[in-house]
Design a protein around this motif. Structure first.
Motif, PDB file in Angstrom:
ATOM      1  N   ALA A   3       3.059   6.315 -14.573  1.00 35.78           N
ATOM      2  CA  ALA A   3       4.566   6.877 -14.533  1.00 35.78           C
ATOM      3  C   ALA A   3       4.953   6.320 -16.357  1.00 35.78           C
ATOM      4  O   ALA A   3       6.143   6.278 -16.251  1.00 35.78           O
ATOM      5  N   TYR A   4       4.015   5.956 -17.072  1.00 34.85           N
ATOM      6  CA  TYR A   4       4.248   5.352 -17.693  1.00 34.85           C
ATOM      7  C   TYR A   4       5.272   5.737 -18.858  1.00 34.85           C
ATOM      8  O   TYR A   4       6.269   5.463 -19.267  1.00 34.85           O
ATOM      9  N   PHE A   5       5.114   7.465 -19.205  1.00 35.77           N
ATOM     10  CA  PHE A   5       6.126   8.198 -19.719  1.00 35.77           C
ATOM     11  C   PHE A   5       7.100   9.137 -18.711  1.00 35.77           C
ATOM     12  O   PHE A   5       7.853   9.832 -19.541  1.00 35.77           O
ATOM     13  N   ALA A   6       7.591   8.253 -17.224  1.00 32.41           N
ATOM     14  CA  ALA A   6       8.150   9.823 -16.453  1.00 32.41           C
ATOM     15  C   ALA A   6       9.220   8.728 -16.984  1.00 32.41           C
ATOM     16  O   ALA A   6       9.761   7.939 -17.193  1.00 32.41           O
ATOM     17  N   VAL A  18       8.110   2.186  -5.896  1.00 26.68           N
ATOM     18  CA  VAL A  18       7.721   0.870  -7.074  1.00 26.68           C
ATOM     19  C   VAL A  18       8.275   0.088  -5.630  1.00 26.68           C
ATOM     20  O   VAL A  18       7.588  -1.459  -5.871  1.00 26.68           O
ATOM     21  N   GLU A  19       9.792   0.158  -5.572  1.00 24.47           N
ATOM     22  CA  GLU A  19      10.508  -1.764  -4.739  1.00 24.47           C
ATOM     23  C   GLU A  19       9.340  -1.690  -3.439  1.00 24.47           C
ATOM     24  O   GLU A  19       9.264  -2.658  -3.016  1.00 24.47           O
ATOM     25  N   PRO A  20       9.290  -1.152  -2.578  1.00 24.78           N
ATOM     26  CA  PRO A  20       8.882  -0.850  -1.551  1.00 24.78           C
ATOM     27  C   PRO A  20       7.205  -1.308  -2.064  1.00 24.78           C
ATOM     28  O   PRO A  20       7.225  -2.457  -0.792  1.00 24.78           O
ATOM     29  N   TYR A  21       6.429  -1.343  -3.010  1.00 25.23           N
ATOM     30  CA  TYR A  21       5.036  -1.362  -3.301  1.00 25.23           C
ATOM     31  C   TYR A  21       5.363  -3.116  -3.290  1.00 25.23           C
ATOM     32  O   TYR A  21       4.899  -3.973  -2.538  1.00 25.23           O
ATOM     33  N   LEU A  22       6.414  -3.651  -4.104  1.00 25.31           N
ATOM     34  CA  LEU A  22       6.573  -5.047  -4.554  1.00 25.31           C
ATOM     35  C   LEU A  22       7.322  -5.406  -3.392  1.00 25.31           C
ATOM     36  O   LEU A  22       7.050  -6.769  -3.649  1.00 25.31           O
ATOM     37  N   ARG A  23       7.911  -5.200  -2.498  1.00 20.05           N
ATOM     38  CA  ARG A  23       8.688  -5.859  -1.897  1.00 20.05           C
ATOM     39  C   ARG A  23       7.454  -5.750  -0.514  1.00 20.05           C
ATOM     40  O   ARG A  23       7.250  -7.267   0.389  1.00 20.05           O
ATOM     41  N   GLU A  68       9.065  -2.266 -12.789  1.00 18.38           N
ATOM     42  CA  GLU A  68       8.179  -1.100 -13.081  1.00 18.38           C
ATOM     43  C   GLU A  68       6.638  -1.967 -14.145  1.00 18.38           C
ATOM     44  O   GLU A  68       5.922  -1.636 -13.612  1.00 18.38           O
ATOM     45  N   MET A  69       7.130  -2.442 -14.918  1.00 19.32           N
ATOM     46  CA  MET A  69       5.953  -3.996 -15.622  1.00 19.32           C
ATOM     47  C   MET A  69       5.379  -4.164 -14.945  1.00 19.32           C
ATOM     48  O   MET A  69       3.453  -3.966 -14.044  1.00 19.32           O
ATOM     49  N   ILE A  70       5.861  -4.766 -13.760  1.00 14.60           N
ATOM     50  CA  ILE A  70       4.966  -5.431 -12.725  1.00 14.60           C
ATOM     51  C   ILE A  70       4.207  -4.784 -11.909  1.00 14.60           C
ATOM     52  O   ILE A  70       3.357  -4.658 -11.133  1.00 14.60           O
ATOM     53  N   TYR A  71       4.918  -3.695 -11.156  1.00  9.52           N
ATOM     54  CA  TYR A  71       4.080  -2.732 -10.614  1.00  9.52           C
ATOM     55  C   TYR A  71       2.751  -1.720 -11.148  1.00  9.52           C
ATOM     56  O   TYR A  71       1.222  -2.208 -10.859  1.00  9.52           O
ATOM     57  N   TYR A  72       3.241  -1.847 -12.631  1.00  8.04           N
ATOM     58  CA  TYR A  72       1.709  -1.366 -13.690  1.00  8.04           C
ATOM     59  C   TYR A  72       0.760  -2.184 -13.890  1.00  8.04           C
ATOM     60  O   TYR A  72      -0.390  -2.511 -13.498  1.00  8.04           O
ATOM     61  N   LEU A  73       0.837  -3.787 -13.691  1.00  9.80           N
ATOM     62  CA  LEU A  73       0.407  -4.856 -13.805  1.00  9.80           C
ATOM     63  C   LEU A  73      -0.262  -5.433 -12.305  1.00  9.80           C
ATOM     64  O   LEU A  73      -1.770  -5.306 -12.536  1.00  9.80           O
ATOM     65  N   MET A  74      -0.067  -5.018 -11.128  1.00 14.67           N
ATOM     66  CA  MET A  74      -0.515  -5.197  -9.938  1.00 14.67           C
ATOM     67  C   MET A  74      -1.557  -4.011  -9.494  1.00 14.67           C
ATOM     68  O   MET A  74      -2.858  -4.733  -9.812  1.00 14.67           O
ATOM     69  N   HIS A  75      -0.849  -2.390 -10.195  1.00  9.41           N
ATOM     70  CA  HIS A  75      -1.701  -1.464 -10.178  1.00  9.41           C
ATOM     71  C   HIS A  75      -3.503  -1.845 -10.833  1.00  9.41           C
ATOM     72  O   HIS A  75      -4.488  -1.049 -11.211  1.00  9.41           O
ATOM     73  N   ALA A  76      -2.994  -2.683 -12.163  1.00 10.23           N
ATOM     74  CA  ALA A  76      -4.297  -3.194 -12.822  1.00 10.23           C
ATOM     75  C   ALA A  76      -5.166  -4.441 -12.498  1.00 10.23           C
ATOM     76  O   ALA A  76      -6.092  -4.233 -13.000  1.00 10.23           O
ATOM     77  N   GLY A  77      -4.668  -5.179 -11.473  1.00  8.95           N
ATOM     78  CA  GLY A  77      -5.486  -5.883 -10.881  1.00  8.95           C
ATOM     79  C   GLY A  77      -5.315  -7.284 -11.319  1.00  8.95           C
ATOM     80  O   GLY A  77      -6.081  -8.307 -11.590  1.00  8.95           O
ATOM     81  N   TYR A  78      -4.042  -7.270 -11.634  1.00  9.94           N
ATOM     82  CA  TYR A  78      -3.160  -8.701 -12.003  1.00  9.94           C
ATOM     83  C   TYR A  78      -2.262  -8.614 -10.549  1.00  9.94           C
ATOM     84  O   TYR A  78      -1.528  -7.988 -10.295  1.00  9.94           O
ATOM     85  N   SER A  79      -2.288 -10.122  -9.854  1.00 13.56           N
ATOM     86  CA  SER A  79      -0.910 -10.520  -9.497  1.00 13.56           C
ATOM     87  C   SER A  79      -0.182 -11.263 -11.019  1.00 13.56           C
ATOM     88  O   SER A  79      -0.475 -11.695 -11.879  1.00 13.56           O
ATOM     89  N   VAL A  80       1.280 -11.393 -10.271  1.00  7.00           N
ATOM     90  CA  VAL A  80       2.269 -11.896 -11.235  1.00  7.00           C
ATOM     91  C   VAL A  80       3.341 -12.719 -10.913  1.00  7.00           C
ATOM     92  O   VAL A  80       3.912 -12.300  -9.166  1.00  7.00           O
ATOM     93  N   TYR A  81       3.992 -13.300 -12.113  1.00  7.92           N
ATOM     94  CA  TYR A  81       4.560 -14.372 -11.717  1.00  7.92           C
ATOM     95  C   TYR A  81       5.720 -14.246 -12.266  1.00  7.92           C
ATOM     96  O   TYR A  81       5.942 -14.806 -13.435  1.00  7.92           O
ATOM     97  N   ILE A  82       7.071 -14.405 -11.801  1.00 11.17           N
ATOM     98  CA  ILE A  82       8.212 -14.648 -12.697  1.00 11.17           C
ATOM     99  C   ILE A  82       9.154 -15.736 -12.361  1.00 11.17           C
ATOM    100  O   ILE A  82       9.863 -15.074 -11.150  1.00 11.17           O
TER     101      ILE A  82
END
Length: 337
Positions: A3-6, A18-23, A68-82
């Motif tokens: 949904a880059y352009f949603a 997105v939020e349930p996935y991140l939780r 949103e960015m974290i969701y995309y990064l994870m679906h691209a195969g990256y763990s994310v730290y912030i």
């Protein structure tokens, strides 16, 4: 491409998917930064990822702004730290006013950030990439100058290589801020800065996507910890000083890793001239102008966001494929209409 352009239905998509996935994949923690300040962070671990992105957020921001960015990064195969920088989000404040951003020196931000990477990220991740926006971009650059091998490559989005100071020149703004600090007003709001206002101001924001602006603004309304809104005189003085330090040629020459550097065509927060100068004096920097974007390029119009994320993921894939060897790309200026 997800949904880059949603735009329509964006908030519902964020809340319901997105939020349930991140939780599900995330956890939160805290560590002691410079001077014993408690720094809060989010960690999103992706099983089998073997690579990660560490995000350094901007002025008055918070971890959830990057959902949103974290969701995309994870679906691209990256763990994310912030981590949430001191004075932001759920991290400790150093003033009674929780809506004010205050710091005496950017070195405190850098020490916090490096401590986070070394104690939380490094024990878990060998392949590390850095993404810094605005103030967080300045913190990222200072980190890379002092610890050039901590990350394999970095993405800098509208980094604060130089601060825009409105109707005042940079020099005059710094002088006023310095004088106010000397007079004991360092923890007062700088001219033009204030606490949180509960009325939205999309037109004056750094976003082009109104749906994304409203989603973030609603987060601020719901959570008092997310209402940081203005900087102190000490923060302004420290920021201008940090910009001068990080832009010294001898310091820029210490940065040896590949950099993907974005600047916005409708920039109003940071100095694009300084961003171009950064590209000129670093060894492996790819400079991309996103013509129709404002300061938050990841919250721009549909086509600009799509181009932005495509650039980011192509760059990260190339950095991964090349590994520890140099990426030999010439610095370029490209305009995405």
């Amino acid at each position: 491409m997800m949904a880059y352009f949603a735009e329509e239905g964006f908030a519902d998509w964020m809340r319901q998917e997105v939020e349930p996935y991140l939780r599900q994949h995330g956890e939160q923690g805290c560590f002691l930064g410079s001077g014993g300040v408690a720094i809060h962070y989010h960690r999103f671990q992706l099983t089998g990822a073997k690579k990660c992105v560490v995000i350094s957020h901007g002025f008055c921001e918070f971890a959830e702004k990057y959902n949103e960015m974290i969701y995309y990064l994870m679906h691209a195969g990256y763990s994310v730290y912030i981590p949430e920088h001191r004075g932001h989000g759920y991290s400790d404040r150093s003033t009674p006013d929780a809506e004010m951003v205050h710091v005496e020196a950017y070195e405190d931000y850098v020490r916090d950030f490096v401590t986070f990477v070394k104690t939380v990220v490094v024990p878990r991740e060998k392949e590390r990439y850095l993404l810094g926006h605005s103030m967080g971009g300045a913190i990222a650059i200072l980190t890379l100058e002092q610890y050039p091998t901590l990350f394999r490559a970095a993405v800098l989005s509208s980094p604060m290589c130089g601060m825009k100071t409105g109707r005042f020149s940079n020099r005059l703004a710094d002088l006023v801020a310095w004088m106010c600090c000397r007079l004991g007003k360092g923890k007062s709001y700088a001219i033009g800065q204030s606490g949180f206002r509960e009325m939205p101001d999309f037109a004056g924001s750094s976003c082009v996507s109104e749906a994304r602006y409203q989603y973030i603004f609603q987060k601020r309304l719901e959570c008092p910890q997310y209402r940081t809104y203005g900087g102190s005189y000490a923060w302004v003085h420290a920021g201008i000083k940090a910009g001068r330090q990080l832009m010294k040629k001898k310091n820029l020459e210490k940065i040896s890793i590949p950099i993907l550097l974005f600047m916005a065509g409708n920039e109003h927060m940071v100095d694009n001239v300084k961003i171009e100068e950064f590209a000129k004096h670093t060894k492996q920097t790819q400079l991309v102008m996103v013509q129709n974007a404002k300061h938050e390029i990841f919250n721009a119009d549909r086509e600009s966001r799509r181009a932005y994320y495509e650039e980011v993921f192509a760059f990260l894939r190339k950095a991964h494929d090349v590994g520890d060897t140099n990426i030999t790309t010439d610095t370029k200026n490209r305009r995405d209409e």
